[in-house]
Design an enzyme around this catalytic site. Structure first.
Site, PDB file in Angstrom:
ATOM      1  N   GLU A   1      -3.402  -2.371  -2.340  1.00 27.58           N
ATOM      2  CA  GLU A   1      -4.643  -2.867  -2.941  1.00 27.58           C
ATOM      3  C   GLU A   1      -4.704  -2.386  -4.377  1.00 27.58           C
ATOM      4  O   GLU A   1      -5.129  -3.098  -5.271  1.00 27.58           O
ATOM      5  CB  GLU A   1      -5.870  -2.336  -2.182  1.00 27.58           C
ATOM      6  CG  GLU A   1      -7.192  -3.019  -2.579  1.00 27.58           C
ATOM      7  CD  GLU A   1      -7.874  -2.416  -3.798  1.00 27.58           C
ATOM      8  OE1 GLU A   1      -8.705  -3.095  -4.408  1.00 27.58           O
ATOM      9  OE2 GLU A   1      -7.568  -1.277  -4.164  1.00 27.58           O
ATOM     10  N   GLU A   2      -4.219  -1.157  -4.600  1.00 27.60           N
ATOM     11  CA  GLU A   2      -4.307  -0.548  -5.927  1.00 27.60           C
ATOM     12  C   GLU A   2      -3.235  -1.083  -6.874  1.00 27.60           C
ATOM     13  O   GLU A   2      -3.310  -0.867  -8.081  1.00 27.60           O
ATOM     14  CB  GLU A   2      -4.176   0.984  -5.822  1.00 27.60           C
ATOM     15  CG  GLU A   2      -5.237   1.650  -4.944  1.00 27.60           C
ATOM     16  CD  GLU A   2      -6.625   1.690  -5.589  1.00 27.60           C
ATOM     17  OE1 GLU A   2      -6.810   1.095  -6.659  1.00 27.60           O
ATOM     18  OE2 GLU A   2      -7.517   2.319  -4.979  1.00 27.60           O
TER      19      GLU A   2
ATOM     20  N   HIS B   1      -7.763  -0.311   2.529  1.00 29.39           N
ATOM     21  CA  HIS B   1      -6.384  -0.091   2.066  1.00 29.39           C
ATOM     22  C   HIS B   1      -5.985   1.364   2.301  1.00 29.39           C
ATOM     23  O   HIS B   1      -6.780   2.276   2.047  1.00 29.39           O
ATOM     24  CB  HIS B   1      -6.200  -0.482   0.598  1.00 29.39           C
ATOM     25  CG  HIS B   1      -7.054   0.250  -0.390  1.00 29.39           C
ATOM     26  ND1 HIS B   1      -6.681   1.458  -0.943  1.00 29.39           N
ATOM     27  CD2 HIS B   1      -8.251  -0.050  -0.939  1.00 29.39           C
ATOM     28  CE1 HIS B   1      -7.614   1.853  -1.794  1.00 29.39           C
ATOM     29  NE2 HIS B   1      -8.586   0.961  -1.793  1.00 29.39           N
TER      30      HIS B   1
ATOM     31  N   ASP C   1      -3.285   2.663   0.833  1.00 34.24           N
ATOM     32  CA  ASP C   1      -2.620   3.210  -0.355  1.00 34.24           C
ATOM     33  C   ASP C   1      -3.643   3.896  -1.266  1.00 34.24           C
ATOM     34  O   ASP C   1      -4.839   3.627  -1.199  1.00 34.24           O
ATOM     35  CB  ASP C   1      -1.863   2.119  -1.131  1.00 34.24           C
ATOM     36  CG  ASP C   1      -2.777   0.995  -1.634  1.00 34.24           C
ATOM     37  OD1 ASP C   1      -3.663   0.568  -0.881  1.00 34.24           O
ATOM     38  OD2 ASP C   1      -2.599   0.549  -2.790  1.00 34.24           O
TER      39      ASP C   1
ATOM     40  N   GLU D   1     -14.890   0.044   0.435  1.00 29.00           N
ATOM     41  CA  GLU D   1     -14.656   0.593  -0.914  1.00 29.00           C
ATOM     42  C   GLU D   1     -15.859   1.408  -1.379  1.00 29.00           C
ATOM     43  O   GLU D   1     -16.991   1.128  -0.990  1.00 29.00           O
ATOM     44  CB  GLU D   1     -14.420  -0.547  -1.910  1.00 29.00           C
ATOM     45  CG  GLU D   1     -13.134  -1.324  -1.704  1.00 29.00           C
ATOM     46  CD  GLU D   1     -11.909  -0.625  -2.261  1.00 29.00           C
ATOM     47  OE1 GLU D   1     -12.022   0.538  -2.705  1.00 29.00           O
ATOM     48  OE2 GLU D   1     -10.838  -1.247  -2.248  1.00 29.00           O
TER      49      GLU D   1
ATOM     50  N   ASP E   1     -11.611   6.921  -2.219  1.00 31.80           N
ATOM     51  CA  ASP E   1     -11.034   5.581  -2.412  1.00 31.80           C
ATOM     52  C   ASP E   1      -9.684   5.492  -1.722  1.00 31.80           C
ATOM     53  O   ASP E   1      -8.681   5.795  -2.310  1.00 31.80           O
ATOM     54  CB  ASP E   1     -10.911   5.288  -3.905  1.00 31.80           C
ATOM     55  CG  ASP E   1     -10.485   3.862  -4.174  1.00 31.80           C
ATOM     56  OD1 ASP E   1     -10.410   3.065  -3.228  1.00 31.80           O
ATOM     57  OD2 ASP E   1     -10.208   3.547  -5.339  1.00 31.80           O
TER      58      ASP E   1
ATOM     59  N   HIS F   1     -10.137   7.662  -8.460  1.00 36.98           N
ATOM     60  CA  HIS F   1      -9.001   7.540  -9.395  1.00 36.98           C
ATOM     61  C   HIS F   1      -8.902   8.744 -10.341  1.00 36.98           C
ATOM     62  O   HIS F   1      -8.106   8.738 -11.269  1.00 36.98           O
ATOM     63  CB  HIS F   1      -9.079   6.240 -10.219  1.00 36.98           C
ATOM     64  CG  HIS F   1      -8.890   4.997  -9.390  1.00 36.98           C
ATOM     65  ND1 HIS F   1      -8.320   3.852  -9.881  1.00 36.98           N
ATOM     66  CD2 HIS F   1      -9.175   4.723  -8.097  1.00 36.98           C
ATOM     67  CE1 HIS F   1      -8.282   2.916  -8.935  1.00 36.98           C
ATOM     68  NE2 HIS F   1      -8.801   3.427  -7.838  1.00 36.98           N
TER      69      HIS F   1
HETATM   70 ZN   LIG Z   1     -10.079   1.198  -3.305  1.00 38.08          ZN
END
Ligand SMILES: [Zn+2]
Length: 375
Positions: free
Chosen positions: A133-134, A66, A68, A162, A99, A348
């Site tokens: 995805e997030e 992903h 994003d 991931e 990530d 994150h």
């Molecule tokens: Zn991810």
């Protein structure tokens, strides 16, 4: 500067907070098209999806990722701006470094080296990217899979980049995921004055024993591949704010991460059985975010174990922990799915980063997996 690092910095400079892509997928397309990848855009509503494929032969190996990233949080808390890739102490800092733009950059350069050395490799290679995805992920990989299924384009092996690693790069791969089931519960009572409880019906008091039972329930013991199922309450809202009013209802949200010992229907039945015992009236909304899946030991897991051993010298560990990923949409097609990517410690968070050496090792592992499977 290494190729992989350069590409990663380019991707981090693009502030692609979900569902934005900010040109990341163009960058990947520009890199891979000259190597013989065909390009297909599968955009739905606000989400950009990309399908790049080289070759038509079976088996089909897919790298899933992903573009994003999650929001930055307070900018003041970052040592360097989140969308300005910055190197400090052998690490690259920036939102998405781990990530999962790091995984993407490592895979692109792995393909470049692999194709240069093995122009007549077996099978096909594809790259699938989404820009959601997030977020709620309703217009991302789930839709792309529908398109592929409709035209019988079958994925044999899917590697999700991931961040699976724990202490050292490649020390853990995910071979499955727990299921995730969300619940929104509203318990109805009767609002009234605290001085006249006989004229009201306090939903907080009615719910309290049921809450205790829900949180103490032993859902299962887990099994060889999965930890025990757990229920976690995330939100409880009730009350008007006034100290002399019995509230009219309570709203509760909870989530279950569940093993392959249970399914959605059994969990719902058992939850309702607990709630129904307590005699209050309620309304329940369920949302299944993903079923559990497990990839059995086979070519893909073997190839990943061997590649990690070749490049790093150590044995990797199979695991099914962590949150959900887009792998949940690929697994039901029958594909073998694993997740292998950077160390997840900073994902994150403020000051997200990736170790520069890890980035190179990861790219070498990815290349070795391609060698193990397609030559
Ligand atoms: Zn991810």
């Amino acid at each position: 500067m290494s190729n992989t690092l350069e590409l990663l910095k380019d991707l981090i400079r693009r502030p692609s907070v979900t569902p934005l892509d900010e040109g990341c997928q163009d960058v990947l397309t520009d890199r891979l098209k000259p190597l013989g990848f065909s390009e297909e855009r599968l955009d739905f509503v606000d989400t950009q999806n990309l399908w790049l494929r080289k070759g038509t032969a079976k088996p089909l190996f897919v790298f899933l990722g992903h573009t994003d990233v999650v929001p930055t949080g307070s900018l003041d808390a970052w040592v360097s701006p989140p969308f300005e890739p910055t190197i400090r102490d052998g690490k690259l800092y920036g939102r998405g470094a781990a990530d999962m733009k790091g995984g993407i950059a490592a895979f692109v350069t792995a393909i470049e080296r692999f194709v240069a050395k093995h122009p007549h490799h077996q099978g096909s290679i594809a790259v699938m990217m989404t820009s959601d995805e997030e977020g709620i992920a309703t217009n991302g990989v789930v839709k792309v899979v529908e398109v592929l299924e409709a035209r019988h384009e079958k994925i044999d092996w899917c590697l999700v980049g991931e961040p699976s690693s724990d202490k050292k790069i490649g020390d853990v791969i995910r071979v499955g995921r727990r299921g995730s089931l969300c619940a929104k519960l509203t318990i109805q009572g009767i609002q009234g004055h605290v001085a006249y409880p006989e004229l009201a019906n306090n939903p907080i008091h009615n719910f309290a024993p049921a809450l205790k039972e829900l949180t103490e329930e032993v859902w299962d013991q887990g099994n060889h591949n999965f930890p025990p199922t757990s229920l976690q309450v995330s939100n409880i809202h009730s009350g008007t704010g006034a100290e002399n009013i019995i509230p009219g209802n309570v709203e509760v949200q909870f989530n279950l991460r569940f093993s392959t010992e249970l399914d959605e229907h059994i969990i719902k039945q058992r939850t309702h059985a607990i709630l129904d015992k307590h005699g209050f009236s309620y309304d329940m909304q369920w949302r299944l975010s993903g079923n559990p899946f497990l990839t059995k030991r086979g070519e893909l897991i073997e190839a990943a174990h061997a590649a990690i051993k070749t490049i790093t010298g150590y044995e990797t560990k199979d695991d099914t922990g962590g949150g959900t990923s887009d792998g949940r949409f690929i697994a039901p097609t029958g594909a073998q799915v694993i997740e292998l990517g950077p160390i997840n410690e900073s994902i994150h968070k403020i000051n997200e980063h990736i170790d520069l050496n890890d980035l190179e090792v990861l790219s070498a592992i990815y290349e070795q997996i391609l060698i193990n499977l397609l030559t």
